[in-house]
Design an enzyme around this catalytic site. Structure first.
Site, PDB file in Angstrom:
ATOM      1  N   SER A  55       0.856  -1.200   0.000  1.00  0.00           N
ATOM      2  CA  SER A  55       0.000   0.000   0.000  1.00  0.00           C
ATOM      3  C   SER A  55       0.880   1.233   0.000  1.00  0.00           C
ATOM      4  O   SER A  55       1.984   1.218   0.570  1.00  0.00           O
ATOM      5  CB  SER A  55      -0.872   0.007   1.265  1.00  0.00           C
ATOM      6  OG  SER A  55      -1.516   1.269   1.390  1.00  0.00           O
ATOM      7  N   TYR A  69      -1.681  -1.215  10.169  1.00  0.00           N
ATOM      8  CA  TYR A  69      -1.829  -1.565   8.749  1.00  0.00           C
ATOM      9  C   TYR A  69      -0.609  -1.096   7.957  1.00  0.00           C
ATOM     10  O   TYR A  69       0.001  -1.879   7.212  1.00  0.00           O
ATOM     11  CB  TYR A  69      -3.111  -0.921   8.212  1.00  0.00           C
ATOM     12  CG  TYR A  69      -3.326  -1.076   6.721  1.00  0.00           C
ATOM     13  CD1 TYR A  69      -3.817  -2.273   6.189  1.00  0.00           C
ATOM     14  CD2 TYR A  69      -3.065  -0.026   5.841  1.00  0.00           C
ATOM     15  CE1 TYR A  69      -4.029  -2.413   4.822  1.00  0.00           C
ATOM     16  CE2 TYR A  69      -3.277  -0.164   4.478  1.00  0.00           C
ATOM     17  CZ  TYR A  69      -3.758  -1.362   3.978  1.00  0.00           C
ATOM     18  OH  TYR A  69      -3.963  -1.494   2.617  1.00  0.00           O
TER      19      TYR A  69
HETATM   20  N1  NAD Z   1      -8.702  -0.341  -1.720  1.00  0.00           N
HETATM   21  C1  NAD Z   1      -7.692   0.474  -1.534  1.00  0.00           C
HETATM   22  O1  NAD Z   1      -7.831   1.687  -1.626  1.00  0.00           O
HETATM   23  C2  NAD Z   1      -6.321  -0.075  -1.242  1.00  0.00           C
HETATM   24  C3  NAD Z   1      -5.257   0.824  -1.108  1.00  0.00           C
HETATM   25  C4  NAD Z   1      -3.980   0.349  -0.863  1.00  0.00           C
HETATM   26  C5  NAD Z   1      -3.788  -1.018  -0.735  1.00  0.00           C
HETATM   27  N2  NAD Z   1      -4.826  -1.868  -0.848  1.00  0.00           N
HETATM   28  C6  NAD Z   1      -4.570  -3.300  -0.698  1.00  0.00           C
HETATM   29  O2  NAD Z   1      -5.126  -3.982  -1.818  1.00  0.00           O
HETATM   30  C7  NAD Z   1      -5.552  -5.286  -1.408  1.00  0.00           C
HETATM   31  C8  NAD Z   1      -7.013  -5.480  -1.753  1.00  0.00           C
HETATM   32  O3  NAD Z   1      -7.754  -4.420  -1.182  1.00  0.00           O
HETATM   33  P1  NAD Z   1      -9.354  -4.314  -1.328  1.00  0.00           P
HETATM   34  O4  NAD Z   1      -9.699  -2.906  -1.126  1.00  0.00           O
HETATM   35  O5  NAD Z   1      -9.811  -5.028  -2.547  1.00  0.00           O
HETATM   36  O6  NAD Z   1      -9.753  -5.120  -0.008  1.00  0.00           O
HETATM   37  P2  NAD Z   1     -11.080  -5.892   0.371  1.00  0.00           P
HETATM   38  O7  NAD Z   1     -11.247  -5.787   1.827  1.00  0.00           O
HETATM   39  O8  NAD Z   1     -12.209  -5.454  -0.483  1.00  0.00           O
HETATM   40  O9  NAD Z   1     -10.714  -7.384  -0.019  1.00  0.00           O
HETATM   41  C9  NAD Z   1      -9.836  -8.136   0.767  1.00  0.00           C
HETATM   42  C10 NAD Z   1     -10.186  -9.598   0.562  1.00  0.00           C
HETATM   43  O10 NAD Z   1      -9.335 -10.359   1.426  1.00  0.00           O
HETATM   44  C11 NAD Z   1     -10.112 -11.365   2.040  1.00  0.00           C
HETATM   45  N3  NAD Z   1      -9.541 -11.743   3.319  1.00  0.00           N
HETATM   46  C12 NAD Z   1      -9.552 -11.016   4.461  1.00  0.00           C
HETATM   47  N4  NAD Z   1      -8.985 -11.727   5.455  1.00  0.00           N
HETATM   48  C13 NAD Z   1      -8.602 -12.914   4.924  1.00  0.00           C
HETATM   49  C14 NAD Z   1      -7.990 -14.080   5.455  1.00  0.00           C
HETATM   50  N5  NAD Z   1      -7.676 -14.177   6.751  1.00  0.00           N
HETATM   51  N6  NAD Z   1      -7.748 -15.114   4.637  1.00  0.00           N
HETATM   52  C15 NAD Z   1      -8.099 -15.049   3.320  1.00  0.00           C
HETATM   53  N7  NAD Z   1      -8.704 -13.980   2.764  1.00  0.00           N
HETATM   54  C16 NAD Z   1      -8.960 -12.932   3.561  1.00  0.00           C
HETATM   55  C17 NAD Z   1     -11.498 -10.733   2.205  1.00  0.00           C
HETATM   56  O11 NAD Z   1     -12.507 -11.715   2.366  1.00  0.00           O
HETATM   57  C18 NAD Z   1     -11.635  -9.916   0.927  1.00  0.00           C
HETATM   58  O12 NAD Z   1     -12.247 -10.654  -0.108  1.00  0.00           O
HETATM   59  C19 NAD Z   1      -5.257  -5.365   0.092  1.00  0.00           C
HETATM   60  O13 NAD Z   1      -3.995  -5.948   0.281  1.00  0.00           O
HETATM   61  C20 NAD Z   1      -5.215  -3.912   0.513  1.00  0.00           C
HETATM   62  O14 NAD Z   1      -4.450  -3.715   1.676  1.00  0.00           O
HETATM   63  C21 NAD Z   1      -6.104  -1.433  -1.088  1.00  0.00           C
END
Ligand code: NAD
Length: 271
Positions: A148, A161
């Site tokens: 991130s 985080y």
């Molecule tokens: N959305 C953003 O703005 C953003 C920004 C920077 C980084 N990220 C990173 O991108 C990635 C995806 O983000 P997102 O927004 O799609 O997140 P999200 O929360 O929508 O999706 C995360 C997924 O991970 C799964 N998950 C959670 N805990 C788990 C576990 N213990 N075992 C297996 N699966 C598990 C959830 O069920 C979900 O489907 C993450 O690593 C997040 O940190 C997102």
């Protein structure tokens, strides 16, 4: 021929949002995709949509907090496909219950800290541990860790985080160093703000406007921005990139702190 034709890919957290977009992008480009998630309903929906579109996917449950669950996932994938070429460590502990408690360092509950590292960092390490030997036996592969932008910067919210994601950056470089001679590449992608329903629900309109002011490009980021970078790194187009920490964030983490104020001051200068 798709860019990842014939390859087998595991994407964790692929039952929603960014992971879903990445799974669909890899499948559309020829990979057989394992949609792995703790949320089996989401994983089955995404795999179903991929199969209905004529590509290949299976849904598998995994809990990244448990090594036995990770080992079972990898065993099942090897039994089904016989190889693993691409691992996208995308899942993270991003639920509202976790993120709202991840705030003040002075009041940090150690359980909240551990819950971030357990999934985001330890889970990524354990997936790598269990998958890399199979990749090596198959002649190599590509591991993509989703970190991130906040891993690069200090802020007043979410220190667990962002620290867990900074550790993912270090893990990425160590993975690249340890497995490079086995022809396994490892890179990290750092999204900025991708407005999934989960992310949007945790944010007020004022917060969103404040953040968008610092995106250098004139639009919001979408999940396919991340999926495009994952496809490049997963495919042979990215075959000499390893150990890289790559921001796909519209420049939000890469400008002077005074940027937005200067933009207002010199309004019009950028057309
Ligand atoms: N959305 C953003 O703005 C953003 C920004 C920077 C980084 N990220 C990173 O991108 C990635 C995806 O983000 P997102 O927004 O799609 O997140 P999200 O929360 O929508 O999706 C995360 C997924 O991970 C799964 N998950 C959670 N805990 C788990 C576990 N213990 N075992 C297996 N699966 C598990 C959830 O069920 C979900 O489907 C993450 O690593 C997040 O940190 C997102």
């Amino acid at each position: 021929m798709g860019l990842v034709e014939g390859k087998v890919a595991i994407i964790t957290g692929a039952g929603a949002n960014i992971g879903e977009a990445c799974a669909k992008m890899l499948a559309k480009n020829g990979a057989s995709v394992v949609v792995a998630d703790i949320n089996m309903d989401g994983a089955e929906r995404v795999a179903g949509e991929i199969n209905a579109s004529g590509s290949t996917a299976i849904a598998r449950t995994v809990n990244l907090a448990e090594e036995a669950s990770i080992a079972a996932l990898v065993k099942a994938v090897m039994a089904r496909f016989g190889r693993i070429d691409i691992l996208h460590n995308n899942a993270a502990n991003t639920g509202a219950a976790q993120m709202t408690r991840d705030a003040s360092l002075a009041e940090m509950d150690a359980e909240v800290w551990d819950a971030a590292f357990d999934i985001n960092t330890r889970g990524t390490m354990l997936m790598t541990k269990h998958v890399a030997p199979h990749m090596a036996a198959g002649g190599g592969g590509s591991i993509i860790n989703t970190s991130s932008g906040v891993s690069l910067l200090g802020d007043i919210l979410n220190p667990a985080y962002s620290s867990s994601k900074a550790a993912v950056n270090a893990l990425t470089r160590n993975t690249a160093a340890q497995f490079g001679r086995a022809n396994i590449r490892c890179n990290a992608i750092l999204p900025g703000l991708v407005l999934s329903p989960v992310a949007r629900a945790q944010m007020t309109d004022t917060q969103l406007a404040m953040i968008q002011r610092h995106v250098l490009l004139p639009r919001e980021s979408v999940a396919d921005d991340i999926a495009g970078a994952v496809l490049w790194l997963a495919s042979d187009l990215g075959s000499f990139a390893t150990g890289q920490i790559i921001s796909i964030d519209g420049g939000i983490c890469h400008h002077q702190a005074h940027y937005a104020d200067m933009l207002d001051m010199f309004a019009g200068a950028q057309g």
